[in-house]
Design an enzyme around this catalytic site. Sequence first.
Site, PDB file in Angstrom:
ATOM      1  N   HIS A  39      37.384  39.012  26.026  1.00  0.00           N
ATOM      2  CA  HIS A  39      36.915  40.077  25.141  1.00  0.00           C
ATOM      3  C   HIS A  39      35.735  39.581  24.313  1.00  0.00           C
ATOM      4  CE1 HIS A  39      40.289  42.844  25.819  1.00  0.00           C
ATOM      5  NE2 HIS A  39      40.990  41.729  25.979  1.00  0.00           N
TER       6      HIS A  39
ATOM      7  N   GLU B 228      35.875  48.834  28.928  1.00  0.00           N
ATOM      8  CA  GLU B 228      36.760  47.917  29.651  1.00  0.00           C
ATOM      9  C   GLU B 228      36.144  47.445  30.956  1.00  0.00           C
ATOM     10  OE1 GLU B 228      40.914  47.846  29.843  1.00  0.00           O
ATOM     11  OE2 GLU B 228      41.158  49.627  28.576  1.00  0.00           O
TER      12      GLU B 228
ATOM     13  N   CYS C 122      47.267  43.923  30.508  1.00  0.00           N
ATOM     14  CA  CYS C 122      46.908  45.156  29.809  1.00  0.00           C
ATOM     15  C   CYS C 122      47.975  45.390  28.755  1.00  0.00           C
ATOM     16  CB  CYS C 122      46.826  46.332  30.784  1.00  0.00           C
ATOM     17  SG  CYS C 122      46.627  47.937  29.965  1.00  0.00           S
ATOM     18  N   GLY C 123      47.584  45.367  27.502  1.00  0.00           N
ATOM     19  CA  GLY C 123      48.550  45.518  26.418  1.00  0.00           C
ATOM     20  C   GLY C 123      49.222  46.878  26.406  1.00  0.00           C
ATOM     21  N   ASN C 124      48.443  47.945  26.568  1.00  0.00           N
ATOM     22  CA  ASN C 124      49.035  49.278  26.637  1.00  0.00           C
ATOM     23  C   ASN C 124      49.894  49.410  27.891  1.00  0.00           C
ATOM     24  OD1 ASN C 124      47.842  50.513  24.252  1.00  0.00           O
ATOM     25  ND2 ASN C 124      45.903  50.343  25.332  1.00  0.00           N
TER      26      ASN C 124
ATOM     27  N   ASN D 241      45.395  55.358  26.957  1.00  0.00           N
ATOM     28  CA  ASN D 241      45.017  54.418  28.022  1.00  0.00           C
ATOM     29  C   ASN D 241      46.009  54.641  29.160  1.00  0.00           C
ATOM     30  OD1 ASN D 241      44.822  50.761  28.233  1.00  0.00           O
ATOM     31  ND2 ASN D 241      43.743  52.293  29.394  1.00  0.00           N
TER      32      ASN D 241
ATOM     33  N   ASN E 183      42.390  47.652  38.050  1.00  0.00           N
ATOM     34  CA  ASN E 183      41.446  48.552  37.393  1.00  0.00           C
ATOM     35  C   ASN E 183      41.046  49.685  38.328  1.00  0.00           C
ATOM     36  OD1 ASN E 183      41.162  47.089  34.879  1.00  0.00           O
ATOM     37  ND2 ASN E 183      40.050  45.540  36.046  1.00  0.00           N
TER      38      ASN E 183
ATOM     39  N   ASN F  39      42.839  37.913  28.951  1.00  0.00           N
ATOM     40  CA  ASN F  39      41.636  38.418  29.599  1.00  0.00           C
ATOM     41  C   ASN F  39      40.502  38.362  28.573  1.00  0.00           C
ATOM     42  OD1 ASN F  39      42.675  40.429  27.981  1.00  0.00           O
ATOM     43  ND2 ASN F  39      42.558  42.060  29.475  1.00  0.00           N
TER      44      ASN F  39
ATOM     45  N   ASN G  31      35.462  42.458  28.589  1.00  0.00           N
ATOM     46  CA  ASN G  31      35.711  43.723  27.901  1.00  0.00           C
ATOM     47  C   ASN G  31      34.910  43.683  26.604  1.00  0.00           C
ATOM     48  OD1 ASN G  31      38.185  44.772  29.562  1.00  0.00           O
ATOM     49  ND2 ASN G  31      38.675  42.646  29.080  1.00  0.00           N
TER      50      ASN G  31
ATOM     51  N   CYS H 196      42.765  50.036  24.287  1.00  0.00           N
ATOM     52  CA  CYS H 196      42.907  48.765  24.997  1.00  0.00           C
ATOM     53  C   CYS H 196      43.763  47.859  24.124  1.00  0.00           C
ATOM     54  CB  CYS H 196      41.540  48.127  25.259  1.00  0.00           C
ATOM     55  SG  CYS H 196      41.630  46.509  26.045  1.00  0.00           S
ATOM     56  N   GLY H 197      44.978  47.555  24.595  1.00  0.00           N
ATOM     57  CA  GLY H 197      45.900  46.759  23.798  1.00  0.00           C
ATOM     58  C   GLY H 197      45.422  45.341  23.570  1.00  0.00           C
ATOM     59  N   THR H 198      45.033  44.656  24.654  1.00  0.00           N
ATOM     60  CA  THR H 198      44.537  43.285  24.486  1.00  0.00           C
ATOM     61  C   THR H 198      43.255  43.276  23.658  1.00  0.00           C
ATOM     62  OG1 THR H 198      43.408  43.434  26.625  1.00  0.00           O
ATOM     63  CG2 THR H 198      45.582  42.391  26.603  1.00  0.00           C
ATOM     64  N   GLY H 199      42.426  44.305  23.831  1.00  0.00           N
ATOM     65  CA  GLY H 199      41.183  44.400  23.058  1.00  0.00           C
ATOM     66  C   GLY H 199      41.439  44.601  21.582  1.00  0.00           C
TER      67      GLY H 199
END
Length: 290
Positions: free
Chosen positions: A173, A223, A73-75, A11, A64, A171, A205, A232-235
């Site tokens: 999901h 995303e 964004c987790g990543n 990512n 984005n 965010n 997402n 996707c970290g949060t995902g």
Amino acid sequence: MKFTKMHGCGNDYVYVNCFEETVNDPSKVSQAVSDRHFGIGSDGLILICPPDSPENDCKMRMFNADGSEAEMCGNGVRCVGRYVYDRNVVRKNPLRIETLAGVKVIEVHTNEKGEAELLTVDMGEPVLTPDEVPVIGEVSDSKVQGVKAVMDLKLSSQGKDFVFTCVSMGNPHAITFIDTPVKDFAVDYYGPSLETDPAFPKKTNVEFVEFVDETHLNMRVWERGSGETWACGTGTCATVVAANLLGKCPRVPVDVKLLGGTLTIEWSEKDNHVYMTGPATFVFDGVWNE
């Protein structure tokens, strides 16, 4: 504009150190640099800025590929953590990073060279209330005692029916478990219309997940604002929460395999926070002249 290309499990984002640089129109810049044919090529732009509060170490702003600003964004936040640590912007452990989804605390795990190669992010508590996700849907009882969530949201895309569990990790999901190998699934065919479905007031997402066993999941993600990304970290965090809510996984660390690598996620019973552990990788430094 000096920049650094980094990725977390594939990512990838363009990172700009705004302790030193100024980006006047980050939305426009994100669209330009993200283009994989005419730009640098990335899933978006992330600005590493001075913090608003002196008790924190820096602030992350994330845009984005379409120029829209996202909450988290987790990543990306792991890469910010490695950047400020390894580049001596802030040499602390743990780190406190401001985002639009609140302050994220990052524990740095150094390698034999003293580099922040692996990082654990306290992603906070998952948000399950429909108005806060946000999603238009009815809540029901989950397999986690006393917890309700939207877990039976039925939507169709391209003539195919899906059932979603909806979670926010700062965010929105929407997670669906599919009964075919996710590596062969047509994410780019079904993702766009689901992202913009009227059930999601701020879009969403979309995670397509294959259950392997109680501690292993395979996932691909469409995303919001960027299309399919390699991770996707949060995902990934939202997916493990959904798996817990549905009774598929216990509250222990779960390895989630993505196109670009594997993240380890735990929804802790101790404090109800979600913890994400994974790598952050430097690719190259450069100068953008436009």
